[in-house]
Write a protein that holds these residues in place. Structure first.
Motif, PDB file in Angstrom:
ATOM      1  N   GLY A  82     -40.464  12.692  32.372  1.00  0.00           N
ATOM      2  CA  GLY A  82     -40.024  11.303  32.317  1.00  0.00           C
ATOM      3  C   GLY A  82     -41.113  10.306  32.009  1.00  0.00           C
ATOM      4  N   ASP A  83     -42.387  10.736  32.061  1.00  0.00           N
ATOM      5  CA  ASP A  83     -43.491   9.817  31.773  1.00  0.00           C
ATOM      6  C   ASP A  83     -43.466   9.385  30.309  1.00  0.00           C
ATOM      7  OD1 ASP A  83     -44.542   9.799  34.299  1.00  0.00           O
ATOM      8  OD2 ASP A  83     -46.192  11.179  33.869  1.00  0.00           O
ATOM      9  N   PRO A  84     -43.747   8.104  30.029  1.00  0.00           N
ATOM     10  CA  PRO A  84     -43.844   7.652  28.635  1.00  0.00           C
ATOM     11  C   PRO A  84     -45.209   7.994  28.039  1.00  0.00           C
ATOM     12  CG  PRO A  84     -44.163   5.800  30.120  1.00  0.00           C
ATOM     13  CD  PRO A  84     -43.895   7.002  30.988  1.00  0.00           C
ATOM     14  N   VAL A  85     -45.177   8.570  26.840  1.00  0.00           N
ATOM     15  CA  VAL A  85     -46.404   9.025  26.183  1.00  0.00           C
ATOM     16  C   VAL A  85     -46.413   8.518  24.746  1.00  0.00           C
ATOM     17  CG1 VAL A  85     -47.723  11.053  25.426  1.00  0.00           C
ATOM     18  CG2 VAL A  85     -46.513  11.098  27.619  1.00  0.00           C
ATOM     19  N   LEU A  86     -47.521   7.924  24.333  1.00  0.00           N
ATOM     20  CA  LEU A  86     -47.691   7.519  22.950  1.00  0.00           C
ATOM     21  C   LEU A  86     -48.251   8.683  22.147  1.00  0.00           C
ATOM     22  CD1 LEU A  86     -47.888   5.410  20.626  1.00  0.00           C
ATOM     23  CD2 LEU A  86     -50.198   4.887  21.480  1.00  0.00           C
ATOM     24  N   LEU A  87     -47.522   9.092  21.106  1.00  0.00           N
ATOM     25  CA  LEU A  87     -48.004  10.091  20.152  1.00  0.00           C
ATOM     26  C   LEU A  87     -48.345   9.366  18.858  1.00  0.00           C
ATOM     27  CD1 LEU A  87     -45.228  12.856  20.543  1.00  0.00           C
ATOM     28  CD2 LEU A  87     -47.297  12.536  21.932  1.00  0.00           C
ATOM     29  N   PHE A  88     -49.495   9.683  18.265  1.00  0.00           N
ATOM     30  CA  PHE A  88     -49.855   9.020  17.012  1.00  0.00           C
ATOM     31  C   PHE A  88     -50.709   9.952  16.164  1.00  0.00           C
ATOM     32  CE2 PHE A  88     -51.033   5.966  13.938  1.00  0.00           C
ATOM     33  CZ  PHE A  88     -50.131   4.909  14.049  1.00  0.00           C
ATOM     34  N   GLY A  89     -50.179  10.284  14.986  1.00  0.00           N
ATOM     35  CA  GLY A  89     -50.914  11.116  14.039  1.00  0.00           C
ATOM     36  C   GLY A  89     -51.388  10.287  12.862  1.00  0.00           C
ATOM     37  N   PHE A  90     -52.538  10.639  12.293  1.00  0.00           N
ATOM     38  CA  PHE A  90     -53.072   9.944  11.118  1.00  0.00           C
ATOM     39  C   PHE A  90     -54.000  10.898  10.392  1.00  0.00           C
ATOM     40  CE2 PHE A  90     -56.024   9.333  14.564  1.00  0.00           C
ATOM     41  CZ  PHE A  90     -57.266   9.489  13.987  1.00  0.00           C
ATOM     42  N   GLY A  91     -54.164  10.674   9.095  1.00  0.00           N
ATOM     43  CA  GLY A  91     -55.080  11.532   8.349  1.00  0.00           C
ATOM     44  C   GLY A  91     -54.807  11.517   6.866  1.00  0.00           C
ATOM     45  N   GLY A  92     -54.593  12.710   6.290  1.00  0.00           N
ATOM     46  CA  GLY A  92     -54.448  12.844   4.852  1.00  0.00           C
ATOM     47  C   GLY A  92     -53.402  11.922   4.269  1.00  0.00           C
ATOM     48  N   ASN A  93     -53.683  11.434   3.122  1.00  0.00           N
ATOM     49  CA  ASN A  93     -52.822  10.626   2.217  1.00  0.00           C
ATOM     50  C   ASN A  93     -53.101   9.117   2.161  1.00  0.00           C
ATOM     51  OD1 ASN A  93     -51.259  12.938   1.411  1.00  0.00           O
ATOM     52  ND2 ASN A  93     -50.259  12.797   3.384  1.00  0.00           N
ATOM     53  N   LEU A  94     -53.710   8.423   2.901  1.00  0.00           N
ATOM     54  CA  LEU A  94     -53.934   8.299   4.339  1.00  0.00           C
ATOM     55  C   LEU A  94     -52.605   7.901   5.003  1.00  0.00           C
ATOM     56  CD1 LEU A  94     -56.978   6.330   5.820  1.00  0.00           C
ATOM     57  CD2 LEU A  94     -55.136   7.161   7.156  1.00  0.00           C
ATOM     58  N   SER A  95     -51.958   8.865   5.661  1.00  0.00           N
ATOM     59  CA  SER A  95     -50.662   8.635   6.298  1.00  0.00           C
ATOM     60  C   SER A  95     -50.815   8.483   7.797  1.00  0.00           C
ATOM     61  CB  SER A  95     -49.728   9.818   6.014  1.00  0.00           C
ATOM     62  OG  SER A  95     -49.410   9.896   4.647  1.00  0.00           O
ATOM     63  N   TYR A  96     -49.831   7.813   8.392  1.00  0.00           N
ATOM     64  CA  TYR A  96     -49.809   7.693   9.846  1.00  0.00           C
ATOM     65  C   TYR A  96     -48.359   7.643  10.319  1.00  0.00           C
ATOM     66  CZ  TYR A  96     -49.165   2.752   8.598  1.00  0.00           C
ATOM     67  OH  TYR A  96     -48.715   1.580   8.052  1.00  0.00           O
ATOM     68  N   ALA A  97     -48.151   8.090  11.545  1.00  0.00           N
ATOM     69  CA  ALA A  97     -46.822   8.021  12.170  1.00  0.00           C
ATOM     70  C   ALA A  97     -47.001   8.130  13.672  1.00  0.00           C
ATOM     71  CB  ALA A  97     -45.912   9.146  11.674  1.00  0.00           C
ATOM     72  N   GLY A  98     -46.269   7.286  14.389  1.00  0.00           N
ATOM     73  CA  GLY A  98     -46.349   7.321  15.852  1.00  0.00           C
ATOM     74  C   GLY A  98     -45.021   6.969  16.483  1.00  0.00           C
ATOM     75  N   GLN A  99     -44.838   7.436  17.703  1.00  0.00           N
ATOM     76  CA  GLN A  99     -43.671   7.093  18.505  1.00  0.00           C
ATOM     77  C   GLN A  99     -44.006   7.262  19.983  1.00  0.00           C
ATOM     78  OE1 GLN A  99     -44.179  10.440  16.893  1.00  0.00           O
ATOM     79  NE2 GLN A  99     -42.126  10.300  16.058  1.00  0.00           N
ATOM     80  N   VAL A 100     -43.286   6.543  20.820  1.00  0.00           N
ATOM     81  CA  VAL A 100     -43.390   6.755  22.262  1.00  0.00           C
ATOM     82  C   VAL A 100     -42.274   7.707  22.666  1.00  0.00           C
ATOM     83  CG1 VAL A 100     -43.247   5.692  24.545  1.00  0.00           C
ATOM     84  CG2 VAL A 100     -44.412   4.485  22.686  1.00  0.00           C
ATOM     85  N   VAL A 101     -42.623   8.763  23.382  1.00  0.00           N
ATOM     86  CA  VAL A 101     -41.638   9.751  23.842  1.00  0.00           C
ATOM     87  C   VAL A 101     -41.743   9.875  25.360  1.00  0.00           C
ATOM     88  CG1 VAL A 101     -41.837  11.001  21.662  1.00  0.00           C
ATOM     89  CG2 VAL A 101     -43.188  11.746  23.629  1.00  0.00           C
TER      90      VAL A 101
END
Length: 316
Positions: A294-313
């Motif tokens: 149940g804890d809220p966690v920020l996930l965030f990826g970044f790198g090649g392309n330079l692409s990024y994507a994140g969400q709180v789960v």
């Protein structure tokens, strides 16, 4: 439209460990040099008998077991990877075959180090649309296979591994177990800052350019991701960034105001595992009991392309 949630996580790393001292016998480097620049101490290296789909299937099996589901219960498999050797069959199809699945849709997602968070968003959208009922989302990379072991600037960074999440419909989308809205994008003019190209393919990057972008742009993007999820950064239980460099990972939580968050530092022990790094680090935090269901966690990826994507789960 219903939401989705992560029902369980799993991860896998090869048994062979390559230390900084081992690397110092291969290229001109030292433990002190590596730790001062990127914070890495060790990394896991897969053998010839451990291709990407082997790593992925091992992590997936653990996630399925933790979710109490059988492979036949899954109707969508997404594998985020940038180190697949063959164009067909793709890694998702190979994982499905290894696990003995029935007839899932099988897609690979190549967004390099941001691959897992892109794939997780894709699974969330697919479940919301009713096009799948349960998804297996995997980040897996065998970076040792594309490393230039004569280049100390990149050879010291890479490791191998996989992390997986089982994603299921959220019966209470407004509750505490969901996958939040994704914030994703790219910087096309910096697409060549991280490369895996050539014959044979080799990993290279403009390290300083990526470092400057991450330290200057990431905090604002992370805050925007929290805003989309309707959560204040001070309420985050953990921050899990792509594990590229400890000097990028450590300051972010403080800079966005995540004052109570555990910061994933798996890069120290695993190196840069590309698409595997976010789920691998997330799964380890949960396994060690540093975060709870149940804890809220920020996930965030970044790198090649330079692409990024994140969400709180929410933790499973």
């Amino acid at each position: 439209m219903q939401g989705s949630r992560i029902a369980a996580l799993g991860h896998y790393q090869p048994a062979e460990v390559l230390t900084n001292e081992d690397l110092a016998r291969m290229v001109e480097t030292s433990d002190e040099w590596i730790r001062a620049r990127v914070g890495i101490r060790t990394r896991h290296i897969a053998g010839p008998e451990q291709p990407v789909d082997h790593l992925a299937a091992q992590a997936a099996s653990k996630a399925l077991a933790a979710a109490g589901l059988a492979p036949a219960d899954i109707d969508l498999v997404l594998v985020a990877t940038s180190t697949a050797v063959d164009r067909s069959p793709n890694m998702a199809a190979r994982v499905a075959a290894r696990l003995g699945m029935a007839s899932p849709a099988v897609l690979d997602v190549n967004v390099v180090c941001a691959g897992f968070t892109h794939a997780l968003a894709t699974a969330d959208h697919t479940l919301r649309a009713g096009a799948a009922s349960r998804a297996l989302v995997i980040g897996a990379d065998k970076m040792s296979e594309v490393a230039d072991w004569t280049d100390r600037g990149t050879a010291v960074l890479v490791g191998d591994g996989a992390g997986a999440a089982v994603v299921v419909p959220d019966e209470n989308p407004a509750g505490t177990a969901g996958v939040g809205p994704v914030l994703w994008g790219s910087v096309p003019e910096m697409a060549a800052a991280v490369r895996i190209e050539g014959t044979p393919p080799r990993f290279s990057q403009e390290g300083q350019s990526v470092y400057r972008w991450a330290t200057h742009r990431l905090p604002a993007l992370a805050r925007q991701t929290c805003e989309r999820a309707g959560i204040d950064p001070s309420d985050l239980a953990a921050v899990v960034l792509h594990q590229a460099n400890l000097r990028i990972v450590e300051p972010l939580a403080e800079r966005i105001g995540a004052t109570r968050a555990v910061v994933a530092r798996d890069v120290v022990d695993s190196g840069n595992t590309s698409a595997a790094s976010v789920p691998l680090a997330f799964s380890k935090l949960l396994e060690r009991g540093e975060i709870a269901s149940g804890d809220p966690v920020l996930l965030f990826g970044f790198g090649g392309n330079l692409s990024y994507a994140g969400q709180v789960v929410r933790c499973p």
